[in-house]
Write an enzyme that holds these catalytic residues in place. Structure first.
Site, PDB file in Angstrom:
ATOM      1  N   ARG A   1       4.782   5.938  10.154  1.00 34.04           N
ATOM      2  CA  ARG A   1       4.668   5.821  11.610  1.00 34.04           C
ATOM      3  C   ARG A   1       5.972   5.301  12.187  1.00 34.04           C
ATOM      4  NH1 ARG A   1       0.186   2.146  13.334  1.00 34.04           N
ATOM      5  NH2 ARG A   1       0.639   3.143  15.324  1.00 34.04           N
ATOM      6  N   SER A   2       6.380   5.876  13.293  1.00 32.14           N
ATOM      7  CA  SER A   2       7.602   5.454  13.969  1.00 32.14           C
ATOM      8  C   SER A   2       7.524   3.980  14.366  1.00 32.14           C
ATOM      9  CB  SER A   2       7.840   6.323  15.206  1.00 32.14           C
ATOM     10  OG  SER A   2       8.945   5.868  15.932  1.00 32.14           O
TER      11      SER A   2
ATOM     12  N   TYR B   1      -2.072  20.843  -9.147  1.00 32.91           N
ATOM     13  CA  TYR B   1      -1.905  19.534  -9.775  1.00 32.91           C
ATOM     14  C   TYR B   1      -3.036  19.178 -10.733  1.00 32.91           C
ATOM     15  CZ  TYR B   1      -0.177  14.849 -10.412  1.00 32.91           C
ATOM     16  OH  TYR B   1       0.320  13.705 -10.976  1.00 32.91           O
TER      17      TYR B   1
ATOM     18  N   GLU C   1       4.873   3.940  -1.373  1.00 35.18           N
ATOM     19  CA  GLU C   1       5.975   3.121  -1.896  1.00 35.18           C
ATOM     20  C   GLU C   1       6.584   2.399  -0.708  1.00 35.18           C
ATOM     21  OE1 GLU C   1       6.490   6.632  -2.223  1.00 35.18           O
ATOM     22  OE2 GLU C   1       5.556   6.940  -4.161  1.00 35.18           O
TER      23      GLU C   1
ATOM     24  N   VAL D   1      -0.537   7.141  -3.245  1.00 37.15           N
ATOM     25  CA  VAL D   1       0.176   5.882  -3.466  1.00 37.15           C
ATOM     26  C   VAL D   1       1.362   5.831  -2.524  1.00 37.15           C
ATOM     27  CG1 VAL D   1       1.621   4.608  -5.093  1.00 37.15           C
ATOM     28  CG2 VAL D   1      -0.613   5.392  -5.788  1.00 37.15           C
TER      29      VAL D   1
ATOM     30  N   ALA E   1       8.293   2.006  11.315  1.00 42.59           N
ATOM     31  CA  ALA E   1       9.695   2.184  10.914  1.00 42.59           C
ATOM     32  C   ALA E   1      10.620   1.345  11.791  1.00 42.59           C
ATOM     33  CB  ALA E   1      10.078   3.655  10.990  1.00 42.59           C
ATOM     34  N   ARG E   2      10.271   1.192  13.048  1.00 43.16           N
ATOM     35  CA  ARG E   2      11.094   0.399  13.970  1.00 43.16           C
ATOM     36  C   ARG E   2      11.072  -1.089  13.640  1.00 43.16           C
ATOM     37  NH1 ARG E   2      10.776   3.702  19.548  1.00 43.16           N
ATOM     38  NH2 ARG E   2      10.296   5.703  18.578  1.00 43.16           N
TER      39      ARG E   2
END
Length: 194
Positions: A110-111, A171, A138, A136, A114-115
């Site tokens: 999400r922006s 997978y 990270e 998962v 991230a901010r």
């Protein structure tokens, strides 16, 4: 072609794509569906290891990883997991995802997070065709302040694309699939690479 909101909703309704528990339709936006943070985490323990030799013999790599990775940490619903600046942690989505062999998924952070310096995925944001399990995450805190992360908070968004055909090696059918059906913050299994 990336699926739009009405197609995501239709694919969920028809069981072509499955998210369990299923997010409400209000969490489907334009070309994504929001996913929430689960309660399973792993961190690097305090250690004195100078490095991890990723190209060493499998047994040595496994021993080195076991020495530096914590056991699974389960956070209660009303508790917070604190990610400090410069720290890496593994976590999971609350939702388990199931994709057919002709659809690939993508996880984006999400922006708004991230901010604040929170990276939700360091590099691994592809969800392979035929995937079944929780995703998962990270986490990395590149900001200046510790971040309190709580189970059930919206942590990212998934988007989906229909492939040009059905994957011959989805997978879940691969014998070398290291994270098949994962339900917790599984540590790196790089020592199982062939």
């Amino acid at each position: 072609m990336r699926l739009c909101d009405t197609d995501i909703e239709r694919y969920l309704d028809q069981g072509i794509i499955s998210l369990t528990p299923r997010p409400s339709n209000e969490k489907i936006n334009g070309a994504t569906i929001d996913v929430r943070l689960g309660n399973s985490f792993r961190v690097f323990r305090e250690h004195t290891a100078p490095f991890i030799d990723l190209s060493g013999p499998k047994e040595e790599v496994t021993a080195q990883l076991d020495a530096v990775m914590s056991d699974e940490i389960i956070i209660g619903e009303n508790e917070a997991f604190f990610l400090h600046p410069g720290e890496l942690a593994l976590a999971t989505t609350l939702e388990a995802v199931k994709l057919p062999a002709n659809i690939i998924g993508w996880l984006d952070g999400r922006s708004s997070l991230a901010r604040l310096g929170l990276m939700v995925h360091v590099t691994a944001h592809r969800i392979d065709p035929g995937w079944e399990g929780k995703i998962v995450l990270e986490f990395f805190n590149s900001g200046k302040l510790p971040l309190a992360l709580r189970p059930n908070m919206v942590i990212g968004a998934l988007s989906f694309e229909v492939l040009s055909g059905t994957a011959a090696r989805p997978y879940t059918s691969r014998k070398d699939a290291k994270y098949k059906h994962q339900q917790s913050a599984v540590a790196s299994r790089i020592s199982e690479d062939k």
